[in-house]
Design a protein around this motif. Structure first.
Motif, PDB file in Angstrom:
ATOM      1  N   UNK A   1       0.829  -1.225   0.000  1.00  0.00           N
ATOM      2  CA  UNK A   1       0.000   0.000   0.000  1.00  0.00           C
ATOM      3  C   UNK A   1       0.853   1.260   0.000  1.00  0.00           C
ATOM      4  N   UNK A   2       2.094   1.145   0.488  1.00  0.00           N
ATOM      5  CA  UNK A   2       2.932   2.344   0.560  1.00  0.00           C
ATOM      6  C   UNK A   2       3.241   2.855  -0.847  1.00  0.00           C
ATOM      7  N   UNK A   3       3.622   1.924  -1.719  1.00  0.00           N
ATOM      8  CA  UNK A   3       4.034   2.304  -3.075  1.00  0.00           C
ATOM      9  C   UNK A   3       2.894   2.895  -3.880  1.00  0.00           C
ATOM     10  N   UNK A   4       1.655   2.475  -3.593  1.00  0.00           N
ATOM     11  CA  UNK A   4       0.535   2.956  -4.407  1.00  0.00           C
ATOM     12  C   UNK A   4      -0.228   4.105  -3.731  1.00  0.00           C
ATOM     13  N   UNK A   5       0.315   4.614  -2.621  1.00  0.00           N
ATOM     14  CA  UNK A   5      -0.393   5.695  -1.906  1.00  0.00           C
ATOM     15  C   UNK A   5      -0.308   7.004  -2.687  1.00  0.00           C
ATOM     16  N   UNK A   6      -1.336   7.851  -2.522  1.00  0.00           N
ATOM     17  CA  UNK A   6      -1.286   9.199  -3.116  1.00  0.00           C
ATOM     18  C   UNK A   6      -0.389  10.098  -2.275  1.00  0.00           C
ATOM     19  N   UNK A   7      -0.471   9.921  -0.933  1.00  0.00           N
ATOM     20  CA  UNK A   7       0.351  10.710  -0.010  1.00  0.00           C
ATOM     21  C   UNK A   7       0.725   9.797   1.150  1.00  0.00           C
ATOM     22  N   UNK A   8       1.842  10.094   1.791  1.00  0.00           N
ATOM     23  CA  UNK A   8       2.218   9.411   3.037  1.00  0.00           C
ATOM     24  C   UNK A   8       2.684  10.486   4.009  1.00  0.00           C
ATOM     25  N   UNK A   9       2.293  10.359   5.276  1.00  0.00           N
ATOM     26  CA  UNK A   9       2.842  11.255   6.297  1.00  0.00           C
ATOM     27  C   UNK A   9       3.008  10.494   7.597  1.00  0.00           C
ATOM     28  N   UNK A  10       3.813  11.075   8.498  1.00  0.00           N
ATOM     29  CA  UNK A  10       3.981  10.483   9.821  1.00  0.00           C
ATOM     30  C   UNK A  10       3.427  11.447  10.860  1.00  0.00           C
ATOM     31  N   UNK A  11       3.136  10.922  12.055  1.00  0.00           N
ATOM     32  CA  UNK A  11       2.603  11.768  13.130  1.00  0.00           C
ATOM     33  C   UNK A  11       3.343  11.468  14.421  1.00  0.00           C
ATOM     34  N   UNK A  12       3.690  12.538  15.133  1.00  0.00           N
ATOM     35  CA  UNK A  12       4.430  12.389  16.392  1.00  0.00           C
ATOM     36  C   UNK A  12       4.343  13.673  17.195  1.00  0.00           C
ATOM     37  N   UNK A  13       4.400  13.520  18.513  1.00  0.00           N
ATOM     38  CA  UNK A  13       4.526  14.693  19.372  1.00  0.00           C
ATOM     39  C   UNK A  13       5.782  15.482  18.991  1.00  0.00           C
ATOM     40  N   UNK A  14       6.821  14.756  18.541  1.00  0.00           N
ATOM     41  CA  UNK A  14       8.077  15.406  18.171  1.00  0.00           C
ATOM     42  C   UNK A  14       8.001  15.942  16.745  1.00  0.00           C
ATOM     43  N   UNK A  15       7.070  16.856  16.498  1.00  0.00           N
ATOM     44  CA  UNK A  15       7.020  17.492  15.174  1.00  0.00           C
ATOM     45  C   UNK A  15       5.655  17.514  14.507  1.00  0.00           C
ATOM     46  N   UNK A  16       4.673  16.848  15.095  1.00  0.00           N
ATOM     47  CA  UNK A  16       3.309  16.909  14.550  1.00  0.00           C
ATOM     48  C   UNK A  16       3.134  16.017  13.344  1.00  0.00           C
ATOM     49  N   UNK A  17       2.633  16.614  12.248  1.00  0.00           N
ATOM     50  CA  UNK A  17       2.339  15.866  11.029  1.00  0.00           C
ATOM     51  C   UNK A  17       3.434  16.230  10.024  1.00  0.00           C
ATOM     52  N   UNK A  18       4.151  15.217   9.496  1.00  0.00           N
ATOM     53  CA  UNK A  18       5.305  15.507   8.634  1.00  0.00           C
ATOM     54  C   UNK A  18       5.240  14.635   7.373  1.00  0.00           C
ATOM     55  N   UNK A  19       5.455  15.270   6.198  1.00  0.00           N
ATOM     56  CA  UNK A  19       5.304  14.524   4.938  1.00  0.00           C
ATOM     57  C   UNK A  19       6.427  13.531   4.690  1.00  0.00           C
ATOM     58  N   UNK A  20       6.072  12.464   3.979  1.00  0.00           N
ATOM     59  CA  UNK A  20       7.053  11.479   3.493  1.00  0.00           C
ATOM     60  C   UNK A  20       6.935  11.498   1.974  1.00  0.00           C
ATOM     61  N   UNK A  21       8.045  11.678   1.264  1.00  0.00           N
ATOM     62  CA  UNK A  21       7.950  11.763  -0.205  1.00  0.00           C
ATOM     63  C   UNK A  21       8.706  10.657  -0.946  1.00  0.00           C
ATOM     64  N   UNK A  22       9.525   9.903  -0.221  1.00  0.00           N
ATOM     65  CA  UNK A  22      10.178   8.750  -0.860  1.00  0.00           C
ATOM     66  C   UNK A  22      10.190   7.598   0.132  1.00  0.00           C
TER      67      UNK A  22
END
Ligand code: PLP
Length: 295
Positions: free
Chosen positions: A238-259
């Protein structure tokens, strides 16, 4: 270490973070027999502190630890650490360890549990450049500790899988790492949950992960935006076919993943919904319903 600005609360007293020490014999250290939680303060306000305290108290109870402080006292101690450290933006950790058995018996029931906390400057999982252009992750060959062995819902220091995985990622020029379970489903990474956006749905692993407070916040923000969220099994494909990926953490909130594994996600740029959620996340940091001010 000595240069980190911060204040700790340990053995019932406050001290500069560099002077805070635990015993070598504390089972929190010798056995990783401990739980913790991390909240953050942004511009002088705790973000969703109640949710962090709920999770911490639940973890303490699950591990059959006892705290000498109630919720109000805990709140006061955490605020004192931030105040004394004179921090506007802080990373605030609370810890309960098994402690030491006075006779050094092997029976955990004999141990005197210890509570400690500290506030240090706010830190980010992704640096400024990574947050702007999106993180480059790899999928580790190291599998996440199975939830049947160590329940990831109890926030814990069993990080050897994560640490090995981070070294593997650095060896391969990736910036961070996500771990799979034994059946090739996505779990989480060192200090963060992971989400994909697919056909306008926001999806995150249902189980085998810490129920992050930022993860919870993503659900709440999506509800405000009218976006559907799903908790599901997330096979690695599912990762490879996703339109967007992001991570979530207290240490930075919502952060994009592009590769991921050197393959661009979507068009290789941080996604629009990721950006919208990030903006709303930071807006909520001024909202009295989501924050607790420190005098
Ligand atoms: N997963 C793990 C293993 C973590 O350690 C953390 C936070 O440290 C998270 C997820 C994210 O949780 P939160 O949003 O509460 O910071």
């Amino acid at each position: 270490m000595a240069n980190i600005k911060g204040v700790a609360f340990i053995k019932g007293d406050y001290c500069p973070i560099a002077e805070a020490k635990i015993s070598l014999l504390d089972w929190g250290f010798l056995r990783s027999d401990a739980t913790y939680d991390v909240a953050h303060v942004w511009q002088g306000r705790f973000f969703r502190l109640d949710k962090h305290l709920d999770r911490f108290l639940a973890s303490v109870a699950r591990l059959r630890l006892t705290l000498p402080y109630d919720r109000v006292q805990l709140t006061d101690i955490l605020a004192q650490c931030v105040r004394r450290a004179q921090l506007q933006d802080a990373y605030v950790e609370m810890i309960c360890t098994r402690g030491i058995s006075p006779t050094f018996s092997r029976d955990p029931r004999d141990a005197v549990n210890q509570f400690m906390a500290f506030a240090i400057p706010f830190g980010w999982i992704a640096n400024e450049e990574q947050r702007r252009r999106g993180l480059h992750l790899m999928v580790s060959t190291v599998r996440r500790i199975p939830p049947e062995s160590v329940d990831p819902k109890i926030k814990n220091y069993h990080w050897l899988d994560f640490m090995q995985a981070m070294f593997e990622a650095y060896d391969r020029n990736a910036e961070n790492v996500v771990l799979l379970d034994a059946n090739d489903n996505v779990t989480e990474g060192p200090g963060f949950n992971l989400f994909i956006v697919k056909d306008d749905d926001v999806i995150t692993p249902a189980s085998g992960v810490l129920e992050g407070i930022t993860r919870r916040t993503v659900f709440d923000l999506c509800a405000e935006l009218g976006v559907t969220t799903k908790q599901a099994l997330l096979p690695v494909e599912c990762l490879g076919s996703a339109d967007e990926v992001f991570i979530s953490s207290t240490a930075g909130g919502i952060m994009p993943v592009t590769r991921i594994d050197n393959v661009p996600i979507g068009n290789g740029q941080p996604g629009l919904l990721t950006q919208q959620l990030t903006d709303l996340y930071w807006q909520k940091h001024n909202d009295p319903d989501w924050t607790t001010p420190i005098d």
